[in-house]
Write an enzyme that holds these catalytic residues in place. Structure first.
Site, mmCIF file in Angstrom:
data_model
loop_
_atom_site.group_PDB
_atom_site.id
_atom_site.type_symbol
_atom_site.label_atom_id
_atom_site.label_comp_id
_atom_site.label_asym_id
_atom_site.label_seq_id
_atom_site.Cartn_x
_atom_site.Cartn_y
_atom_site.Cartn_z
ATOM 1 N N GLN A 1 0.786 8.065 3.418
ATOM 2 C CA GLN A 1 1.267 7.125 4.442
ATOM 3 C C GLN A 1 1.031 7.695 5.826
ATOM 4 O OE1 GLN A 1 3.148 3.944 4.975
ATOM 5 N NE2 GLN A 1 1.619 3.890 3.387
ATOM 6 N N GLY B 1 0.785 -1.238 0.000
ATOM 7 C CA GLY B 1 0.000 0.000 0.000
ATOM 8 C C GLY B 1 0.816 1.287 0.000
ATOM 9 N N GLU C 1 6.080 3.103 9.591
ATOM 10 C CA GLU C 1 5.807 2.848 11.014
ATOM 11 C C GLU C 1 5.685 4.139 11.813
ATOM 12 O OE1 GLU C 1 5.964 -0.691 11.247
ATOM 13 O OE2 GLU C 1 6.731 -0.592 9.197
ATOM 14 N N GLY D 1 12.542 6.042 5.877
ATOM 15 C CA GLY D 1 11.382 5.162 6.082
ATOM 16 C C GLY D 1 10.281 5.857 6.845
#
Ligand SMILES: Cc1cc2nc3c(=O)[nH]c(=O)nc-3n(C[C@H](O)[C@H](O)[C@H](O)COP(=O)(O)OP(=O)(O)OC[C@H]3O[C@@H](n4cnc5c(N)ncnc54)[C@H](O)[C@@H]3O)c2cc1C
Ligand code: SF4
Ligand code: FES
Ligand code: FES
Lengths: 739, 202, 325
Positions: free
Chosen positions: A637, A467, A704, A701
């Site tokens: 995101q 996703g 998370e 990144g």
């Protein structure tokens, strides 16, 4: 002109496939002649199977096979441990014995010609058990916590200074316990595998975030060569960690397909998604803080306990953030596990950090009220100059910039510090903030690039896209590196035969796979330039490598405009130019720096003082994540992570019946997750951050960290609104009713 | 107060066919159901008589022989291999299986195909016409109305219904009327923007 | 799902004859198909009633008449419903989801089955599903269960929203069976669990719900439905309240009040209504009346909060109704 695609808010390259229904997920790969398998799940929480009334079911319409531990082939189950598997313990060996270890464990598999026949037969199967009461509640007095056997991965106990003494002797102290409920990933796509054998070769269309490991694990389970298995998964309907490991249903599908000699499709029911495919463990945590009157931390103790199964020790970084987040000479963290009669938990978005930071950031908020210091100011006063646990500098750390930017965008200055001091009509308004952080991981990865004669480029890696937009961002990396427009790139993922990549989790796909693609592209360019400069007919004959430059799909001498196109060079070569690339983090750099992303999350809630409904009104997040490859995807995101955080804060909880360990709300309508009407204004910002150390792309990144700080920000806002400190998640209406 | 005239009318089944023998003291008999053999009730071994019906799916007429137990969702996915429509829960609780039946958005997992002989069904596969995306499909891509894409076919079909119903006048209205479609990835802001955009273009 | 046969009669007589012979009606199927898939419901014969002329919404004098096959969405969107009985419209759109409301019929809504999780689990004791098998909820997880009207055999709440509004508004139901037609207050449709929790309603074998009739009253316009839940939509009520008030000169003349999420059936609160009459339209009067709602409440281990939440919900619903211009 150089085409710059990195940093562009490009829409998804796979968008069209997804909005037309052409994107195919595991269960969409119907095979000719396929049969349907349905799992029968144990209806006791612990014990032994004493009887299976197989004959009746075998005679039912359409039933082709009933596979149980009595007739299943004995599988090899060779030793296999990927990084994603718990270091200690052994995976569940499915249908290999009569033991029931937890409620919902697969005890039989029905294979039939149609789904309706398989479902009917699975429901009809009568299994009898000798049952014992399972232990599923970590609060049960019989539950014991153990020191995890980490096999050297991370230490469960870390300390600097004497934290307990420092807390005890501090002028201002706080000592509180926090709890977080068990959660299930509940991606929209249920786990699914279609298995088909052709001789001794096995194809698995299977939902996986780690294809090469699924391939290797099934090879180990069946004792067969890895090369004989291909795992295919071009699209994942959300996973959030649940498809990192290879769960028993994959083995069952392959086993059934072999036994019946036809392709078999096995899709878990939504209810079964709560049984054997991992969950975020319920956690109990204690945080004790000691501080001076002006808010300098003098001691921090963080003790956290997670749950695990009896057969594997699942570990996550529950207390890790506390080691490095704030400056304090005395810090002690401790991690324990409680072994319960449940399936093994596994990583769920922001594993460990998300739970741990709820406790730490709630405690910091509580401390701020005790001290009468603004919560953001409190964090500023404890901002470290380096990672004090590792005694290393951070490769980059923009936490204070995040707080500054976020506070401004959020309008933190309008907040009045007193709890219950802000209102909108009858509603109580609260504003809260919390830190978000997550390690900037990196793992070795590989990729392949193929330049074709028609001027297009194929890029391949065994990566996944659940996703975040891997298809798109990797296309951007390749386009940028090769100096081509993105339309000329075709990035393929989702096949185990492609070059190996690490699991699609831990927010390291962009960094790891992206770097590998970049390396492969650079290698391809090197080959191209060798060809171009070695060819006496080429305008670049004998030009030194240092004088060459790449742009618009052409290779030319610096400062010149003509040069030669890839297309011509490849055409001349007579065959596609193929290059492999791999990347890993320079171990020396990794040794030198502590690498993490940081962010600040702000939430505003409105609480109805009469009926206790809590509605989030706004969330603002500001993040320092290094380079942003695609701001459109990055923002999405982040807002998605915030919504996940809202679920964690206010809704999600898997409730077990302690009598037999069954998840009682194993139903999409009973396990609450936010719906559209819950969604407030969500705003994500990125501070400019250049991190030359993390990797060549400079990316840290995002998947998370986007979730990590949201829940404590909301919990802190609920306190600000109501004056009631709720130390367990999720916070439900009843928790603030008496506020 | 309440009349008690129908003692004999038992709603639903009275027997369960799964049994769990719980041994050992201290065990709460959560599942201590009367022992009942499978064969004794509901004649489980009974063959189903298939039904033949017609259905127009995305403008194409199909004559189908189905098991009456099949939902429209399973007919689409397993019989017609139209796998664009997704099964997220099979319980009516997620909206992933949303399609239009005779112009109305419904959840196809709770809809028996055998009750819809002659129905006109529109699925995600039918929105694109001659290679041109439906405005809402385009808007979903443009506004990031998706991440993993699994809820997307349901969201889009629901959005088409929402706009047709006249429930896309404001973002608040869209949020309310699009709340029958869960998106676990949390692509909601983009979904709302896409529906608003497409409704505005209508 | 067990095999079944499906028939689709065109006349009510044929449908009723089939049902009297043991077949089950199916309308939208949102309750029945869901539970058949779990094999909690196991009809061998189904009668699809969608071809019967039981749809439509009409006004007769002061009454609103809603056909049993009218869909929830259709009723909620109907101008006359919104104008004459806004409480019905509001309670409908607060329920389920747009897609489900397009499918679900009003008749089916009345007979929807409980959402107690153990009821749907064939491996749990449940007196409602399997008489005599015990009730897993009483000593199990029961946060969502009832505090009013429970028995030691079953504690499940009635899940419908619109039924709460209908019960508050003294709606009646017309049914037709093998022995002809009858009408009765909808409130009388729902049975208390007592020691026969498997008997949920008072319809006789074969009886078909034909229509619902909602009488108008001076309180009909000043009416609100408040549904309290953790998620903003697509969730059943933790507690809900339907409140309708008739007010003259700041004084309450008549009140209608029913609550959901707390009772084993939609729960009318006549004592509270009586306590409101003659009082000024002010919060203290609401609080005093709401206080009476929990008389006789029997909370379970995990749902004590409903005893606290119920009166608060009532107060707030009354306030909201009072604010209607
Ligand atoms: C995920 C989910 C969420 C939901 N949320 C809510 C909610 O928030 N609030 C709410 O109120 N409801 C909610 N519902 C329930 C929904 O409203 C009901 O399922 C629906 O109203 C039932 O109507 P139906 O026509 O589909 O009934 P069916 O499933 O067709 O029938 C239900 C029962 O009624 C009988 N029946 C139907 N029509 C007649 C008739 N005319 N005469 C006699 N018997 C008849 C059938 O035999 C069957 O026993 C939800 C349902 C689901 C699946
Ligand atoms: S409360 Fe009622 S429905 Fe629920 S388990 Fe008990 S008897 Fe069954
Ligand atoms: S699959 Fe139909 S609503 Fe979830
Ligand atoms: S895009 Fe993944 S569930 Fe909606």
């Amino acid at each position: 002109m150089t085409v710059s695609t990195i940093g562009n808010p490009m829409t998804r390259v796979d968008g069209r496939a997804k909005v037309t229904g052409r994107a195919r997920y595991a269960a969409d790969f119907n095979q000719p002649g396929q049969l349907y398998a349905v799992i029968v799940s144990a209806t006791v929480g612990l014990g032994r199977i004493t009887g299976i009334q197989a004959a009746e079911v075998e005679r039912m319409p359409g039933v082709v096979a009933l596979i149980t531990h009595r007739n299943a082939e004995k599988l090899a189950y060779l030793p296999h441990k990927a990084g994603i598997d718990p270091a200690t313990g052994e995976r569940l060996h499915v249908l290999q014995d009569d033991t029931v270890r937890f409620y919902g464990q697969p005890v039989a598999l029905v294979v039939a010609d149609t789904l309706d026949h398989a479902e009917r037969a699975a429901t009809a199967l009568r299994v009898t058990y000798e049952a014992r009461p399972p232990l599923v509640d970590p609060m049960d007095p019989k539950a014991e916590s153990i020191v995890p056997d980490t096999r050297g991965r991370v230490s469960p106990d870390r300390a600097r200074g004497d934290a307990d003494k420092a807390v005890a002797g501090a002028p201002v102290t706080l000592d509180a316990t926090y709890e977080m409920a068990r959660e299930n990933h509940n991606p929209m796509e249920p786990h699914a595998t279609i298995a088909a054998w052709s001789g001794d070769r096995l194809t698995l269309w299977s939902k996986s975030q780690y294809l090469v490991n699924e391939q290797a694990e099934i090879a180990a389970v069946f004792g067969m060569p890895v090369e004989n298995i291909e795992v295919i998964c071009p699209f994942i309907g959300g996973a959030f960690g649940t498809s990192l490991r290879t769960w028993p249903h994959v083995t069952l599908a392959a086993l059934a397909a072999r036994q019946v000699g036809k392709p078999v499709k096995l899709v878990l029911t939504r209810k079964q998604m709560f049984f054997t495919t991992g969950h975020r463990p319920r956690t109990l945590q204690r945080v004790a803080l000691g501080a001076t009157n002006d808010g300098k931390l003098t001691g921090v103790v963080h003790e956290g306990t997670g749950e695990t199964s009896r057969y594997e020790q699942f570990m996550e970084a529950l207390t890790a953030v506390t080691d490095y987040l704030y400056s304090c000479p005395n810090v002690r963290t401790q991690y324990r596990l409680t072994e319960l009669d449940t399936g093994t938990p596994n990583h769920m978005r922001g594993p460990g950090e998300a739970s741990g930071i709820f406790a730490l950031e709630s405690a910091m908020d509580e401390l701020s009220y005790k001290l009468g210091i603004d919560p953001i100011e409190l964090r500023r006063r404890n901002e470290p100059e380096k990672d004090e646990a590792e005694n290393k500098p951070f490769s980059s750390r923009s936490l204070m910039q995040c707080y500054a930017l976020g506070a401004e965008r959020f309008g933190w200055a309008r907040r009045t510090p007193e709890p219950r001091s802000m209102r909108d009509g009858r509603l109580l308004i609260g504003m809260g903030a919390a830190t978000a952080t997550y390690p900037a991981f990196h793992a070795p990865a590989n990729a392949r690039v193929r330049l074709l004669a028609d001027g297009t480029v194929e890029v391949e890696a065994a990566a996944s896209d659940m996703g975040p937009g891997t298809y798109t961002s990797m296309t951007q990396v390749a386009a940028e590196t090769l100096g081509l427009p993105p339309e000329r790139i075709r990035f393929r993922l989702g096949r185990s035969s492609y070059p190996q990549t690490p699991s699609h989790g831990g927010s390291w796909t962009m960094a790891s796979v992206g770097s590998a693609i970049q390396a492969a592209c650079i290698e391809a360019q090197a080959q191209v330039s060798r060809l171009a400069t070695a060819d006496s007919a080429s305008p670049l004959y004998n030009v030194a490598a240092g004088e060459l430059e790449w742009s618009d799909g052409r290779l030319r001498r610096r400062g010149e405009t003509t040069g030669i196109s890839y297309r011509e060079i490849v055409a001349k070569a007579g065959a596609p130019i193929e290059a492999d690339g791999s990347a890993q983090r320079d171990p020396e750099v990794a040794e030198r720096y502590s690498m993490h992303s940081f962010g600040a999350v702000f939430a505003e809630v409105a609480v109805d003082p009469d009926v206790g409904t809590i509605r989030v009104r706004r969330i603002v997040g500001a993040y320092g994540i290094g380079r942003v490859v695609n701001p459109l995807l990055a923002r999405s995101q982040c807002t998605g992570g915030m919504i996940g955080g809202m679920g964690m804060a206010l809704m999600e909880r898997t409730v077990l019946d302690s009598r037999d360990g069954r998840p009682v709300n194993a139903h999409m309508a009973d396990y609450l997750m936010p719906v559209n009407l819950d969604i407030p204004e969500l705003d994500a910002h990125f501070v400019d951050e250049v991190d030359p150390h993390v990797n060549a792309l400079g990316v840290k990144g995002l998947g998370e960290i986007a979730l990590v700080g949201t829940a404590p920000a909301i919990a802190n806002a609920v306190f600000h609104a109501t004056g009631t400190r709720v130390r367990s998640l999720p916070i439900h209406i009843e928790d603030v009713l008496t506020a | 107060m309440v009349e008690n005239r129908s003692e004999s009318y038992v709603q639903g089944p009275v027997l369960s066919r799964r049994e769990a023998l719980l041994a050992g003291a201290g065990t709460v008999a959560l599942a201590a159901l009367p022992s009942q053999s499978t064969a004794a009730t509901g004649s489980p071994a009974k063959e189903v008589s298939p039904m033949t019906l017609t259905m127009t799916v995305n403008g194409e007429l199909h004559v189908l022989t189905i098991d009456p137990r099949q939902s429209i969702l399973d007919v689409l996915r397993e019989t017609l291999d139209l796998t664009g429509t997704k099964k997220g829960c099979n319980q009516g609780a997620c909206g992933a299986c949303t399609v239009l039946v005779d112009g109305k958005r419904i959840v196809s997992c709770l809809t028996l195909a055998c009750m819809h002989d002659g129905a006109r069904i529109e699925t995600i596969e039918g929105l694109e016409k001659d290679g041109v995306l439906h405005p809402l499909q385009e808007a979903f891509v443009a506004h990031e109305g998706l991440q993993c894409g699994f809820c997307t076919p349901g969201q889009i079909m629901s959005g088409v219904g929402c706009i047709a119903e006249g429930h896309a006048g404001s973002t608040d209205e869209i949020r309310f009327w699009m709340s029958g479609n869960i998106c676990r990835c949390g692509a909601y802001p983009g979904i709302v923007a896409a529906v608003a955009d497409a409704a505005g273009r209508d | 799902m067990l095999p079944f046969t499906m028939e689709k009669p065109e006349s009510a007589e044929a449908a009723i004859a089939a049902a009297a012979g043991g077949a089950r009606y199916i309308a939208g199927g949102t309750t029945l198909v869901d539970l058949m898939r779990e094999e909690v419901e196991r009809p061998e014969r189904l009668v699809d009633i969608n071809a019967l002329p039981l749809g439509g919404i009409r006004v007769e004098g002061d009454d609103l008449v809603i056909g049993a096959l009218a869909r929830m969405s259709e009723v909620a969107a109907d101008r006359n419903v919104q104008r004459l009985q806004p409480l019905i419209a509001e309670s409908l759109i607060e329920g389920a989801s747009p897609q489900l409301r397009n499918m679900a019929s009003m008749g089916g809504n009345m007979l929807q089955r409980v959402r107690c999780p153990y009821f749907r689990m064939l491996d749990a004791g449940c007196n409602k599903r399997t008489p005599g098998s015990g009730c897993a909820a009483i000593d199990g997880l029961n946060a969502g269960h009832a505090i009013l009207g429970t028995s030691e055999h079953c504690v499940a709440t009635h899940p419908s929203d619109v039924a709460v509004a209908l019960v508050a508004l003294d709606a009646t139901m017309r049914v037709r069976g093998p022995e002809g037609e009858r009408s009765f207050p909808i409130e009388e449709l729902f049975r208390l669990p007592g020691d026969t929790p498997h008997l949920e309603h008072t319809l006789l074998p074969g009886e078909l719900i034909v229509e619902l009739r909602v009488p108008g009253g001076p309180y009909s316009r000043r009416a609100r439905y408040l549904k309290v839940r953790d998620r903003a939509s697509y969730e059943f009520a933790l507690v809900s309240a339907a409140a309708a008030l008739s007010v003259e000169g700041g004084v309450i003349r008549e009140a209608r009040l029913a609550v959901g999420g707390v009772g084993t059936r939609p729960w009318r609160l006549r004592d509270c209504e009586a306590a409101l009459v003659g009082k000024r339209l002010e919060r203290p009067a609401f609080e005093a009346a709401a206080h009476l709602a929990t008389q006789g409440a029997r909370p379970l281990q995990h749902n004590h909060f409903k005893v606290e939440l119920l009166p608060r919900t009532i107060v707030r619903a009354l306030e909201m109704a009072g604010e209607v211009a």
